[in-house]
Design a protein around this motif. Structure first.
Motif: not given
Lengths: 66, 550
Positions: A2-15, B182-193
């Motif tokens: 279920n955690k994997l469906f949480d978009l915040r988890f996906v975005i957080g992991t990526f960044f 995801l693309q929104f954050f990537l675009i904002v954080l990728g271009i803001a610097p």
């Protein structure tokens, strides 16, 4: 799962991964002027960590009985 | 521009994540409604960011930086006059009809409010436009990658199309929406610097003021006459053409963006989606326009920031952002910047493909070909349409490569169709006497009026294919004027034909027309849940920006 469906988890992991990559590159690259990578790596890592924290926070909220 | 291992690692990591989102969501997709409408179950923060991200395609990211460089701060009109007010109008006044009518698409609302022919006209033109827009996005991505990185055209086309296909095919609209966030954050954080580094190098805002022509650092100065400002437009065509017709026509009727609000969990969320999206939208010029102004200051202070010329020997303003990336970003963050550019192209493409498959499946296939099939059947049709849409996009990309001018032509035809559309919706929602015949013939005559105006006027060597009755100062001015003329013609024809034809019975219009729809009240009374209060705050902030940068 279920955690994997949480978009915040996906975005957080990526960044968090991108941030750590930039930090590692910023500290160990032989190229000059790596301060941008170190700064951006730190900010991305913090952002990723906060998103992960929010996704765990939500899970904790959901598991609390009314 | 030379990429290193770290840059490629970030690009590949991004590709893996977007594909991974598709795989994760695959199990949740069981019906056509899940695939095409996300079963109206997406949380508010996601719909809001997806709403803004669906518009954060390549045209926005590359195009606005280019306009910033060409027109300066005047480009911000596309946000503060050309977006914020329309987004407030959509949230406060129009969403109750879209969401409350239970329509699954904008053309379906037209069917409920008017008739089948008006819906079919809108659905067909929209389907053709989206699939071509998706192809143009793909073509532009491949050309950019070829120019700045030396990547093979076909490799870029097939890789980007393949990735978009995988995640939209597996996870449908939900997958596209998740990736848009995801693309929104990537675009904002990728271009803001880039903005931060560029501003620092240029000497801060003081450096900008000293090194950029003052005429490019205002919003309204010189708007009394088209000859007195770099955009070449006058105040009337700006306010009525861009601020009313084009802006409201796009933000309030284009299914690509409206769809993101329509998949919200309830009406209040649907109304607040464009309003919450308006907050990042009004500060977006900092990310997408400011780089174009910063490069002007850097050109005056340092060598190497000059923009290249295109094949016609004209300055290629579209290279503004790539030049900034290559000059200011070292390896590592450069990979993030390039990934942000790729994300913007893929976001635009996926948005078009998911809107295309919904309109095709519900408004063309289900409406005209197979009315009573099972949900499973429409799921397969939706998936097949996704594949066909991507293949058409690829074909369009190759076609555009062979005939470069076809891009200009397509975008021109799109503007003819879009310009009068808001008049139809405006009358349909706020004047119960408007009839289906009035709407249909109004749309047709508005579109014809747009084409005719283009054929009778010339700007920057374009148009005037019938004869030249008037020359505009700029292509932008021509576009704004075409828009308000098309709107006015559509409005008048719709009113006249509606008065001459029989209106729909009153009971059929409940929930579809403002005066016949019960007003919504929020029992919690919290200001942040009230669309009207949020709308007022957005408008006040917009007003303040207009005053500060007068």
């Amino acid at each position: 799962m279920n955690k994997l469906f949480d978009l915040r988890f996906v975005i957080g992991t990526f960044f968090l991964i991108v941030g750590l990559l930039l930090l590692l590159y910023g500290f160990f690259s032989s190229e000059s002027d790596q301060s941008v990578n170190r700064w951006c790596g730190s900010i991305f890592s913090i952002f990723g960590f906060v998103m992960l924290l929010l996704s765990y926070q939500k899970k904790a909220d959901e598991s609390t009985p009314d | 521009m030379q990429l290193h291992f770290i840059d490629y690692s970030i690009i590949i990591l991004y590709f893996l994540f977007v594909i991974g989102v598709g795989f994760l969501l695959k199990k949740k997709i069981k019906t056509g409604n899940d695939f095409l409408m996300s079963n109206r179950s997406i949380p508010l923060w996601i719909t809001s960011l997806a709403f803004i991200s669906a518009n954060l395609g390549a045209q926005e990211v590359l195009g606005m930086a280019a306009s910033g460089s060409k027109y300066g701060l005047y480009t911000a009109h596309y946000y503060w006059i050309g977006a914020a007010i329309a987004m407030v109008f959509l949230g406060v006044f129009m969403m109750p009809f879209y969401y409350g009518s239970k329509a699954r698409s904008v053309p379906e609302y037209l069917k409920l409010r008017f008739d089948e022919k008006t819906r079919s006209f809108n659905a067909l033109s929209f389907a053709v436009m989206t699939v071509f827009s998706s192809g143009i996005s793909l073509y532009a991505l491949a050309m950019l990658m070829q120019t700045i990185l030396g990547w093979d055209f076909s490799l870029s086309v097939w890789t980007a199309a393949g990735i978009v296909l995988i995640y939209t095919f597996l996870g449908g609209l939900t997958s596209a929406v998740y990736n848009e966030v995801l693309q929104f954050f990537l675009i904002v954080l990728g271009i803001a610097p880039l903005v931060f580094i560029g501003l620092h190098k240029a000497g801060g805002w003081e450096g900008i003021m000293h090194n950029v022509d003052n005429v490019k650092l205002h919003l309204w100065k010189g708007m009394d006459n088209a000859a007195n400002n770099p955009m070449g437009v006058d105040g009337f065509s700006l306010i009525f053409g861009l601020g009313f017709v084009l802006s409201f026509g796009y933000w309030c009727t284009d299914f690509l963006v409206v769809q993101r609000a329509m998949i919200s969990r309830n009406l209040n969320d649907a109304q607040r989606t464009p309003l919450i999206a308006a907050f990042p939208k009004i500060i977006m010029p900092l990310i997408v326009i400011l780089p174009g102004i910063i490069i002007l200051a850097l050109q005056n202070q340092f060598p190497g920031f000059e923009l290249p010329k295109n094949a016609d020997g004209v300055t290629d303003y579209n290279m503004t952002l790539p030049v900034m990336l290559s000059k200011l970003y070292p390896s590592g963050i450069l990979g993030v910047g390039i990934t942000a550019l790729i994300a913007s192209f893929m976001s635009g493409m996926a948005g078009n493909v998911t809107a295309f498959n919904t309109v095709w499946t519900f408004d063309i296939y289900q409406s005209h070909i197979n009315k009573n099939a099972s949900e499973k059947h429409y799921l397969y049709v939706g998936k097949a349409t996704t594949v066909v849409g991507i293949l058409f996009s690829i074909a369009t990309a190759y076609f555009a490569r062979q005939f470069n001018n076809i891009m200009d032509l397509l975008q021109l035809v799109f503007s003819f169709v879009n310009a009068p559309l808001f008049a139809t919706f405006f009358l349909g929602m706020f004047w119960k006497r408007t009839t289906g015949h009035g709407a249909f013939w109004g749309l047709l005559s508005g579109t014809s009026a747009a084409a005719l105006t283009h054929g009778l006027t010339v700007a920057e060597g374009k148009g005037g294919w019938i004869t030249n009755l008037h020359t505009f100062y700029s292509g932008t001015s021509q576009a704004f004027n075409i828009a308000w003329i098309a709107f006015t013609v559509c409005f008048i024809v719709t009113v006249l034909i509606s008065l001459a034809t029989k209106p729909a019975p009153r009971e059929k219009l409940i929930g579809l027309v403002y005066s016949l729809t019960p007003k919504q009240t929020d029992p919690s009374k919290a200001w942040y849940r009230n669309p009207l209060w949020l709308g007022i705050i957005v408008l006040l902030i917009t007003l303040v920006f207009n005053i500060i940068f007068y």
